[in-house]
Scaffold this motif. Sequence first.
Motif, PDB file in Angstrom:
ATOM      1  N   UNK A 101     -22.622   2.012 -17.467  1.00 50.38           N
ATOM      2  CA  UNK A 101     -23.821   1.346 -16.962  1.00 50.38           C
ATOM      3  C   UNK A 101     -25.069   2.041 -17.493  1.00 50.38           C
ATOM      4  N   UNK A 102     -25.069   3.366 -17.489  1.00 51.33           N
ATOM      5  CA  UNK A 102     -26.216   4.120 -18.015  1.00 51.33           C
ATOM      6  C   UNK A 102     -26.463   3.769 -19.481  1.00 51.33           C
TER       7      UNK A 102
ATOM      8  N   UNK B  52     -30.289  -7.896 -14.466  1.00 50.33           N
ATOM      9  CA  UNK B  52     -29.228  -8.619 -13.747  1.00 50.33           C
ATOM     10  C   UNK B  52     -28.181  -9.160 -14.716  1.00 50.33           C
ATOM     11  N   UNK B  53     -28.612  -9.623 -15.872  1.00 51.35           N
ATOM     12  CA  UNK B  53     -27.677 -10.099 -16.893  1.00 51.35           C
ATOM     13  C   UNK B  53     -26.792  -8.950 -17.372  1.00 51.35           C
TER      14      UNK B  53
ATOM     15  N   UNK C  81     -22.627  -8.527 -16.795  1.00 47.29           N
ATOM     16  CA  UNK C  81     -21.728  -8.242 -17.915  1.00 47.29           C
ATOM     17  C   UNK C  81     -20.956  -6.950 -17.665  1.00 47.29           C
ATOM     18  N   UNK C  82     -21.618  -5.969 -17.091  1.00 48.96           N
ATOM     19  CA  UNK C  82     -20.968  -4.692 -16.779  1.00 48.96           C
ATOM     20  C   UNK C  82     -19.854  -4.899 -15.753  1.00 48.96           C
ATOM     21  N   UNK C  83     -20.148  -5.645 -14.695  1.00 50.89           N
ATOM     22  CA  UNK C  83     -19.147  -5.924 -13.660  1.00 50.89           C
ATOM     23  C   UNK C  83     -17.933  -6.635 -14.267  1.00 50.89           C
TER      24      UNK C  83
ATOM     25  N   UNK D 132      -9.873 -13.241 -10.419  1.00 58.58           N
ATOM     26  CA  UNK D 132     -11.009 -13.398  -9.494  1.00 58.58           C
ATOM     27  C   UNK D 132     -10.647 -13.057  -8.047  1.00 58.58           C
ATOM     28  N   UNK D 133      -9.447 -13.437  -7.601  1.00 57.51           N
ATOM     29  CA  UNK D 133      -9.031 -13.098  -6.234  1.00 57.51           C
ATOM     30  C   UNK D 133      -8.860 -11.589  -6.062  1.00 57.51           C
ATOM     31  N   UNK D 134      -8.266 -10.940  -7.043  1.00 64.07           N
ATOM     32  CA  UNK D 134      -8.092  -9.487  -6.975  1.00 64.07           C
ATOM     33  C   UNK D 134      -9.437  -8.778  -6.983  1.00 64.07           C
ATOM     34  N   UNK D 135     -10.375  -9.305  -7.768  1.00 57.61           N
ATOM     35  CA  UNK D 135     -11.719  -8.731  -7.828  1.00 57.61           C
ATOM     36  C   UNK D 135     -12.369  -8.775  -6.446  1.00 57.61           C
TER      37      UNK D 135
END
Length: 161
Positions: free
Chosen positions: A31-32, A114-115, A119-121, A130-133
């Motif tokens: 992220x940094x 935010x974009x 993308x990082x997430x 998606x359910x596991x996330x």
Amino acid sequence: MSTERENEHPASRGGAAFLLAQLGAHAAQRFADRVAELDLTPAQAGLLRLLAQAPGHSQRELADMLGMPPSRFVPFADGLQERGLIERRRKPGDRRVHALRLTDEGMELLARLRTVARAHEEDVCQALSPDEHQQLIGLLRRIADQQQLTPGIHVGYRRLR
């Protein structure tokens, strides 16, 4: 015939706390690197996000929210003000107090941030459905609540210089 990996004790590869720390450090560094392309530090990115969610708070209130000493918060905010991303305004009713807000430039940068964050997430969690996330988010929130962490505030602000 069993393999060495099958006989390995699960904790030898790291328990939950170790994996959280390992992934947290990895995700934080990634992220940094990403926000550096926007000429921001993760802490600055967090303050922009906080100001968008809670505009008009005083410097002291924001420092308290972040768990920072007010003496460290002022120079931290100064850098963003010098870049034209935030502004200080006298608070109505108490001219001694400054309220902080994002400027138009700050709002534009926040949209780009935010974009980058989305993308990082997606990158960090790409191994999950998606359910596991969503399940992981729920489990991690439960742990954070049990540890009495303030939602949405990174504990790293306490160490900012």
